[in-house]
Scaffold this motif. Sequence first.
Motif, PDB file in Angstrom:
ATOM      1  N   GLY A  97       0.792  -1.226   0.000  1.00  0.00           N
ATOM      2  CA  GLY A  97       0.000   0.000   0.000  1.00  0.00           C
ATOM      3  C   GLY A  97       0.825   1.276   0.000  1.00  0.00           C
ATOM      4  N   PRO A  98       1.856   1.387   0.850  1.00  0.00           N
ATOM      5  CA  PRO A  98       2.654   2.622   0.867  1.00  0.00           C
ATOM      6  C   PRO A  98       3.297   2.951  -0.472  1.00  0.00           C
ATOM      7  CG  PRO A  98       3.066   1.338   2.858  1.00  0.00           C
ATOM      8  CD  PRO A  98       2.230   0.485   1.952  1.00  0.00           C
ATOM      9  N   ILE A  99       3.801   1.955  -1.182  1.00  0.00           N
ATOM     10  CA  ILE A  99       4.424   2.205  -2.483  1.00  0.00           C
ATOM     11  C   ILE A  99       3.391   2.701  -3.488  1.00  0.00           C
ATOM     12  CG2 ILE A  99       5.792   1.205  -4.338  1.00  0.00           C
ATOM     13  CD1 ILE A  99       7.245   1.368  -1.698  1.00  0.00           C
ATOM     14  N   LEU A 100       2.193   2.155  -3.429  1.00  0.00           N
ATOM     15  CA  LEU A 100       1.139   2.583  -4.346  1.00  0.00           C
ATOM     16  C   LEU A 100       0.730   4.026  -4.070  1.00  0.00           C
ATOM     17  CD1 LEU A 100      -1.044  -0.657  -4.440  1.00  0.00           C
ATOM     18  CD2 LEU A 100       0.507   0.191  -6.209  1.00  0.00           C
ATOM     19  N   LEU A 101       0.731   4.441  -2.792  1.00  0.00           N
ATOM     20  CA  LEU A 101       0.431   5.838  -2.468  1.00  0.00           C
ATOM     21  C   LEU A 101       1.504   6.766  -3.028  1.00  0.00           C
ATOM     22  CD1 LEU A 101      -0.805   5.497   1.231  1.00  0.00           C
ATOM     23  CD2 LEU A 101      -2.171   6.202  -0.741  1.00  0.00           C
ATOM     24  N   ALA A 102       2.762   6.381  -2.861  1.00  0.00           N
ATOM     25  CA  ALA A 102       3.852   7.188  -3.404  1.00  0.00           C
ATOM     26  C   ALA A 102       3.772   7.252  -4.926  1.00  0.00           C
ATOM     27  CB  ALA A 102       5.196   6.611  -2.968  1.00  0.00           C
ATOM     28  N   LEU A 103       3.441   6.139  -5.553  1.00  0.00           N
ATOM     29  CA  LEU A 103       3.346   6.093  -7.010  1.00  0.00           C
ATOM     30  C   LEU A 103       2.221   6.988  -7.511  1.00  0.00           C
ATOM     31  CD1 LEU A 103       4.543   4.802  -9.536  1.00  0.00           C
ATOM     32  CD2 LEU A 103       2.960   2.892  -9.244  1.00  0.00           C
ATOM     33  N   THR A 104       1.124   7.058  -6.758  1.00  0.00           N
ATOM     34  CA  THR A 104       0.009   7.929  -7.147  1.00  0.00           C
ATOM     35  C   THR A 104       0.434   9.386  -7.135  1.00  0.00           C
ATOM     36  OG1 THR A 104      -1.590   6.356  -6.223  1.00  0.00           O
ATOM     37  CG2 THR A 104      -2.363   8.594  -6.609  1.00  0.00           C
ATOM     38  N   LEU A 143      -1.975   5.899 -14.802  1.00  0.00           N
ATOM     39  CA  LEU A 143      -1.164   5.170 -13.821  1.00  0.00           C
ATOM     40  C   LEU A 143      -1.689   5.387 -12.409  1.00  0.00           C
ATOM     41  CD1 LEU A 143       1.315   3.478 -13.093  1.00  0.00           C
ATOM     42  CD2 LEU A 143       2.679   5.580 -13.129  1.00  0.00           C
ATOM     43  N   GLN A 144      -2.178   6.571 -12.101  1.00  0.00           N
ATOM     44  CA  GLN A 144      -2.721   6.851 -10.775  1.00  0.00           C
ATOM     45  C   GLN A 144      -3.989   6.031 -10.515  1.00  0.00           C
ATOM     46  OE1 GLN A 144      -2.966  11.038 -11.514  1.00  0.00           O
ATOM     47  NE2 GLN A 144      -1.057  11.508 -10.459  1.00  0.00           N
ATOM     48  N   TRP A 145      -4.847   5.934 -11.510  1.00  0.00           N
ATOM     49  CA  TRP A 145      -6.046   5.109 -11.347  1.00  0.00           C
ATOM     50  C   TRP A 145      -5.690   3.622 -11.257  1.00  0.00           C
ATOM     51  CZ3 TRP A 145     -10.834   6.067  -9.950  1.00  0.00           C
ATOM     52  CH2 TRP A 145     -11.322   7.378 -10.062  1.00  0.00           C
ATOM     53  N   GLN A 146      -4.683   3.213 -12.011  1.00  0.00           N
ATOM     54  CA  GLN A 146      -4.253   1.815 -11.924  1.00  0.00           C
ATOM     55  C   GLN A 146      -3.663   1.509 -10.548  1.00  0.00           C
ATOM     56  OE1 GLN A 146      -1.710   1.831 -15.416  1.00  0.00           O
ATOM     57  NE2 GLN A 146      -3.139   0.530 -16.552  1.00  0.00           N
ATOM     58  N   SER A 147      -2.987   2.471  -9.945  1.00  0.00           N
ATOM     59  CA  SER A 147      -2.467   2.284  -8.585  1.00  0.00           C
ATOM     60  C   SER A 147      -3.616   2.110  -7.600  1.00  0.00           C
ATOM     61  CB  SER A 147      -1.595   3.477  -8.180  1.00  0.00           C
ATOM     62  OG  SER A 147      -0.465   3.586  -9.020  1.00  0.00           O
TER      63      SER A 147
END
Length: 499
Positions: free
Chosen positions: A310-317, A339-343
Amino acid sequence: MSSSRSMIRSMLLIASAQAANILVSLARMKLLALLTGPAGVGVLGIYNSLQSTAATVADLGLGNSGVREIAAAKDNPAVLSRVRRVLFAASLVQGCIATALMWFQRERIANWLFGDTGYSSETGMVGIAVLLTLISASQTALLQGLRRISDLGKVTVLSAMTGTLAGLFAVRLQGEGGLIWFLIAQPASAVLVAWWFTRRVPGPAHQSWTAGAIWRVWKPMAALGTVFMLAGLSSTMTLLLVRGMVRRDLGLEAAGLFAASWAIAMTYIGFLLSAMGADYYPQLVEVIADRVRANRLMNDQMQLGLALGGPILLALTGLAPWVMALLYSKEFIPAAEMLQWQSFGNVLKLAAWPLSFALVAAARSRIYLCVELGWNFMFLGFIWTGLSAFGLQIAGTGFAAAYLGYLITLRWTVGRLSSFRFARLSAMLLATHLILSASMLALAHAAPRIAAVAGILLAFATGFAGLRIVLAKIGPEGRFASRLTAFFATIRWPVRTDK
């Protein structure tokens, strides 16, 4: 606690092995590009695609279903012996059939792939790589089913290194003509390295075999494996259709943006899920008949996935525009919103993934296939109906919406089959990451720079909390874990280990 500790250890081992494998692959492709140029890389890409597709079909999913059968027979030496022998023999026979078919049809395949028959001999020799791929898959299935995760990681790294050295040597000697040997060297090395480790496993007992006995072992493996194959092929076909629709309706530039965003989103989540699944899948097979233990294991895996991923996906967003520019170029920044929606969708995928394995572990192959086809149809439906109206953005929102439907379907299905319920911590982690991800999506749209800072801060905050959750599951044993546990006690947020 012991199962969580085992899963964390396995995740670290497989993740480290995959990271090393990725580095070797990058170096391999760099050197290959220098030796052969773009044309050679293109030819090898065609060989790889042909090998991958043929191996997927020829294997009939035995590499995946074999893990289940071996894990289920782990404590029964007689059954384990039968499964091992049939798995290896089936891989050998199916691989030989595929090799023969590819050799006899080599001119047609070469003409279809290259536009002429000049590569017909090399095309036929791709069948050798397919045969070796199936054999190595049966060996790694044995290691994973017996939960010899350390050996599995060593096979991944050592085979990548030896295959790369042998393949590059062939290309250095023969130029473009050595590309086929480069291709064959990869699975050949995997077979040899895996043999070195599987020979340590006690050999199968000598038994008399009849056609009926072989059929009774092979049939359930092939039935479940075929489902894996069909699910994989359906995902491949869906992606192919989506790429085609994007190119047709929005042009080649949009197709490139879609490919870039998809590659980033799938690389990270695939890396994480394969690392988590190495030990989780055989563990779940062992306890699937005990609903209480199986549900606890599913919740544990869900919690670990959300806490770590989860933390990596937040950073990626938050950092999506800068990630696109860094990994590609500024021209790819328009793909950041997708990419943000895919995260966001990958948060749902982290929660759904442990539940999908419950269907496989319970050998509910038809239900599993229907659920997987359901996601593909949902995603394809969103693209089909919304691409003209919403443009490339629908590829992101449709991805997230399809995974929401996928999670709901799995929750209902697995709930009916094994009385699964979200544990309190699972529900809390899922809700927290969904709320934070939705907030990051809104902030990224309104103020991208602020969202980038917020994404980094939220990643650190949720990662810190996730570390505490992991410690609670694995306990304070070990020097590093004990120091972290003492640190949390010092800041008056003590770790309460799971009982």
